[in-house]
Design a protein around this motif. Sequence first.
Motif, short mmCIF file in Angstrom:
data_model
loop_
_atom_site.label_atom_id
_atom_site.label_comp_id
_atom_site.label_asym_id
_atom_site.label_seq_id
_atom_site.Cartn_x
_atom_site.Cartn_y
_atom_site.Cartn_z
N ASN A 22 26.84 79.57 137.58
CA ASN A 22 26.00 79.34 138.94
C ASN A 22 26.03 78.40 139.45
O ASN A 22 25.15 77.82 140.29
CB ASN A 22 24.70 80.13 138.83
N TYR A 23 26.84 77.02 138.99
CA TYR A 23 26.82 75.74 139.65
C TYR A 23 27.65 76.08 140.96
O TYR A 23 28.80 76.58 140.81
CB TYR A 23 27.30 74.94 138.55
N PRO A 24 27.39 75.37 141.96
CA PRO A 24 28.02 75.54 143.19
C PRO A 24 29.29 74.43 143.07
O PRO A 24 29.01 73.65 142.25
CB PRO A 24 27.39 75.20 144.25
N SER A 25 30.36 74.59 143.84
CA SER A 25 31.50 73.80 144.06
C SER A 25 31.05 73.01 145.28
O SER A 25 30.56 73.70 146.22
CB SER A 25 32.58 74.21 143.67
N LYS A 42 21.57 70.71 139.99
CA LYS A 42 22.94 71.17 140.68
C LYS A 42 23.49 70.33 141.54
O LYS A 42 24.64 70.53 142.27
CB LYS A 42 22.73 72.72 140.98
N ASN A 43 22.87 69.08 141.80
CA ASN A 43 23.65 68.40 142.97
C ASN A 43 24.94 67.87 142.15
O ASN A 43 24.99 67.67 141.19
CB ASN A 43 22.41 67.03 143.13
N THR A 44 25.67 67.45 143.04
CA THR A 44 27.05 67.10 142.71
C THR A 44 27.60 65.75 143.44
O THR A 44 27.45 65.60 144.34
CB THR A 44 28.33 68.26 143.40
N PHE A 45 28.49 65.13 142.40
CA PHE A 45 28.87 63.90 142.75
C PHE A 45 30.40 63.93 142.94
O PHE A 45 31.01 64.41 142.25
CB PHE A 45 28.43 62.76 141.77
N ILE A 46 30.80 63.63 144.23
CA ILE A 46 32.06 63.88 144.64
C ILE A 46 32.93 62.67 144.94
O ILE A 46 32.64 61.60 145.33
CB ILE A 46 32.32 64.56 145.81
N TYR A 47 34.34 62.55 144.28
CA TYR A 47 35.11 61.43 144.24
C TYR A 47 36.28 62.06 145.04
O TYR A 47 36.93 63.09 144.86
CB TYR A 47 35.61 61.07 143.04
N ALA A 48 36.52 61.39 146.40
CA ALA A 48 37.59 61.90 147.43
C ALA A 48 38.43 60.57 147.93
O ALA A 48 37.84 59.57 147.52
CB ALA A 48 36.96 62.47 148.56
N LEU A 49 39.19 61.08 148.54
CA LEU A 49 40.12 60.01 149.08
C LEU A 49 39.49 59.26 150.15
O LEU A 49 38.77 60.05 150.90
CB LEU A 49 41.46 60.68 149.56
#
Length: 174
Positions: A22-25, A42-49
């Motif tokens: 049940n973790y969001p993407s 459930k907070n998410t750390f995002i690595y993006a271009l």
Amino acid sequence: MKEFSFILLIAFNLLFVQAQENYPSPSNKTDVLFYIQHNQGKNTFIYALNKNNKGEIHYNNPIKVYRQLFEKNGEVRPLTGIQKTFAYGINIKKLSGDKYEANIVSIPEQKLYLHLPKSGTPFVITKVNGQYIRLDRIFIKIKDGTSGLSTKLDYILYYGQSNGKNQSLKQEMP
């Protein structure tokens, strides 16, 4: 005996997958290289271009890091100063024309290799337990009772592809 080992391995991996049930993407996957989640929210750390307004990659600083706060209606925000300096920030250096070496500040020994092919999708590779994996996401299991600057980890799970198969590789923490 081999069948038993294989069944045990599958059951072991299913337990890890359930740890993230049940973790969001990330809601916007455009230019996402990989993301990190942990067991204390459930907070998410995002690595993006990191791209400019024209959609061109900033080759001197090709990865941007931000967070999506699923516990606050999915808001997207930059990292806080403490998160950037002590936990989720990234160090990066250019190796050659389309390759970079990077690491997350809290796990400097875990090298990440960003590949920016002239054609095709950029990706990140890392080595876990002697095996290379094309990274999609990371799940961090934080030890119960630890937090802040004294946070300790039980393990880190790396999810991605290796040898054309989806893999989850576990790295135990001392």
